[in-house]
Write a protein that holds these residues in place. Structure first.
Motif, PDB file in Angstrom:
ATOM      1  N   GLU A  10       0.850  -1.274   0.061  1.00 49.76           N
ATOM      2  CA  GLU A  10       0.215   0.192  -0.064  1.00 49.76           C
ATOM      3  C   GLU A  10       0.837   1.280   0.092  1.00 49.76           C
ATOM      4  O   GLU A  10       2.119   1.187   0.012  1.00 49.76           O
ATOM      5  CB  GLU A  10      -1.025   0.186   1.261  1.00 49.76           C
ATOM      6  N   LEU A  11       0.191   2.339   0.066  1.00 46.30           N
ATOM      7  CA  LEU A  11       0.758   3.684  -0.036  1.00 46.30           C
ATOM      8  C   LEU A  11       1.365   4.054   1.552  1.00 46.30           C
ATOM      9  O   LEU A  11       0.337   3.958   2.271  1.00 46.30           O
ATOM     10  CB  LEU A  11       0.004   4.868  -0.338  1.00 46.30           C
ATOM     11  N   ARG A  38      12.082  -7.058  -5.749  1.00 49.08           N
ATOM     12  CA  ARG A  38      11.275  -6.054  -5.971  1.00 49.08           C
ATOM     13  C   ARG A  38      11.704  -5.379  -7.550  1.00 49.08           C
ATOM     14  O   ARG A  38      12.794  -5.556  -8.014  1.00 49.08           O
ATOM     15  CB  ARG A  38      11.401  -4.938  -5.005  1.00 49.08           C
ATOM     16  N   ALA A  40      11.209  -1.715  -9.529  1.00 47.41           N
ATOM     17  CA  ALA A  40      10.872  -0.279  -9.519  1.00 47.41           C
ATOM     18  C   ALA A  40      10.813   0.133 -11.175  1.00 47.41           C
ATOM     19  O   ALA A  40      11.325  -0.720 -11.878  1.00 47.41           O
ATOM     20  CB  ALA A  40      11.851   0.694  -9.061  1.00 47.41           C
ATOM     21  N   PRO A  88      11.640   6.280   0.326  1.00 46.92           N
ATOM     22  CA  PRO A  88      11.087   6.461  -0.865  1.00 46.92           C
ATOM     23  C   PRO A  88      11.669   5.603  -2.081  1.00 46.92           C
ATOM     24  O   PRO A  88      10.980   4.956  -2.930  1.00 46.92           O
ATOM     25  CB  PRO A  88      11.243   7.903  -1.152  1.00 46.92           C
ATOM     26  N   GLU A  89      12.978   5.389  -1.934  1.00 46.89           N
ATOM     27  CA  GLU A  89      13.765   4.349  -2.660  1.00 46.89           C
ATOM     28  C   GLU A  89      13.227   2.944  -2.558  1.00 46.89           C
ATOM     29  O   GLU A  89      13.625   1.769  -3.239  1.00 46.89           O
ATOM     30  CB  GLU A  89      15.130   4.437  -2.636  1.00 46.89           C
ATOM     31  N   THR A  91      10.177   2.180  -2.743  1.00 42.96           N
ATOM     32  CA  THR A  91       9.030   2.044  -3.734  1.00 42.96           C
ATOM     33  C   THR A  91       9.122   0.913  -4.625  1.00 42.96           C
ATOM     34  O   THR A  91      10.145   1.223  -5.682  1.00 42.96           O
ATOM     35  CB  THR A  91       8.610   3.405  -4.271  1.00 42.96           C
ATOM     36  N   GLN A 116       2.180  -3.724  -4.837  1.00 42.37           N
ATOM     37  CA  GLN A 116       2.720  -2.403  -5.006  1.00 42.37           C
ATOM     38  C   GLN A 116       3.037  -1.864  -3.622  1.00 42.37           C
ATOM     39  O   GLN A 116       2.043  -1.786  -2.859  1.00 42.37           O
ATOM     40  CB  GLN A 116       1.672  -1.499  -5.969  1.00 42.37           C
ATOM     41  N   THR A 118       4.341   1.875  -2.211  1.00 47.08           N
ATOM     42  CA  THR A 118       4.798   2.916  -2.553  1.00 47.08           C
ATOM     43  C   THR A 118       5.012   3.785  -1.237  1.00 47.08           C
ATOM     44  O   THR A 118       4.086   4.006  -0.281  1.00 47.08           O
ATOM     45  CB  THR A 118       3.588   3.577  -3.217  1.00 47.08           C
ATOM     46  N   SER A 120       5.875   7.452   0.278  1.00 46.57           N
ATOM     47  CA  SER A 120       6.010   8.893   0.107  1.00 46.57           C
ATOM     48  C   SER A 120       6.870   9.633   1.160  1.00 46.57           C
ATOM     49  O   SER A 120       7.161   9.154   2.205  1.00 46.57           O
ATOM     50  CB  SER A 120       4.462   9.539  -0.005  1.00 46.57           C
TER      51      SER A 120
END
Length: 121
Positions: A10-11, A38, A40, A88-89, A91, A116, A118, A120
């Motif tokens: 999730e975000l 993973r 990206a 953030p990296e 993600t 996914q 993500t 922020s």
């Protein structure tokens, strides 16, 4: 055939935590190592962590050491990835895989569809 289904992506804000799960079903095939990779956008799929059948041995890529923990519950046919201090990296789409241990996707014949994550800033 083995089916792997990931969940938990999730975000989340930087510094936060997530726990990914991967449930395995279908025909068993020995005692596989389970791994997380993973990918990206615009980058190759990269190894994140792996755990052997017994859970005795775990392996991590350097960028997640001390922040991520892989574990498994063979009674539930499930492997987990606890992710703390997210950046953030981190993600990416995270994939669960089953096969023989290595840091290369080619040694894992079974893959999930991905979830996914993500982060922020």
């Amino acid at each position: 055939q083995v089916q792997l289904v990931e969940s938990g992506g999730e975000l989340v804000q930087a510094g936060g935590s997530l726990r990914l799960s991967c449930a395995a079903s279908g025909r068993t095939f020995g005692r596989p190592t389970m791994a997380w990779f993973r990918q990206a956008p615009g980058k190759e799929r990269e190894f994140v962590a792996a755990i052997t059948w017994s859970g005795t041995n775990t392996y991590y890529t350097d960028s997640v050491k001390g922040r991520f923990t892989i574990s498994r519950d063979n009674a539930k046919n499930t492997v987990y990835l606890q992710m703390n201090s997210l950046k953030p990296e981190d993600t990416a789409v995270y994939y669960c895989a089953a096969g023989a241990y290595s840091g290369r996707p080619s040694t894992y014949p079974y893959w999930g569809q991905g979830t996914q994550v993500t982060v922020s800033s």
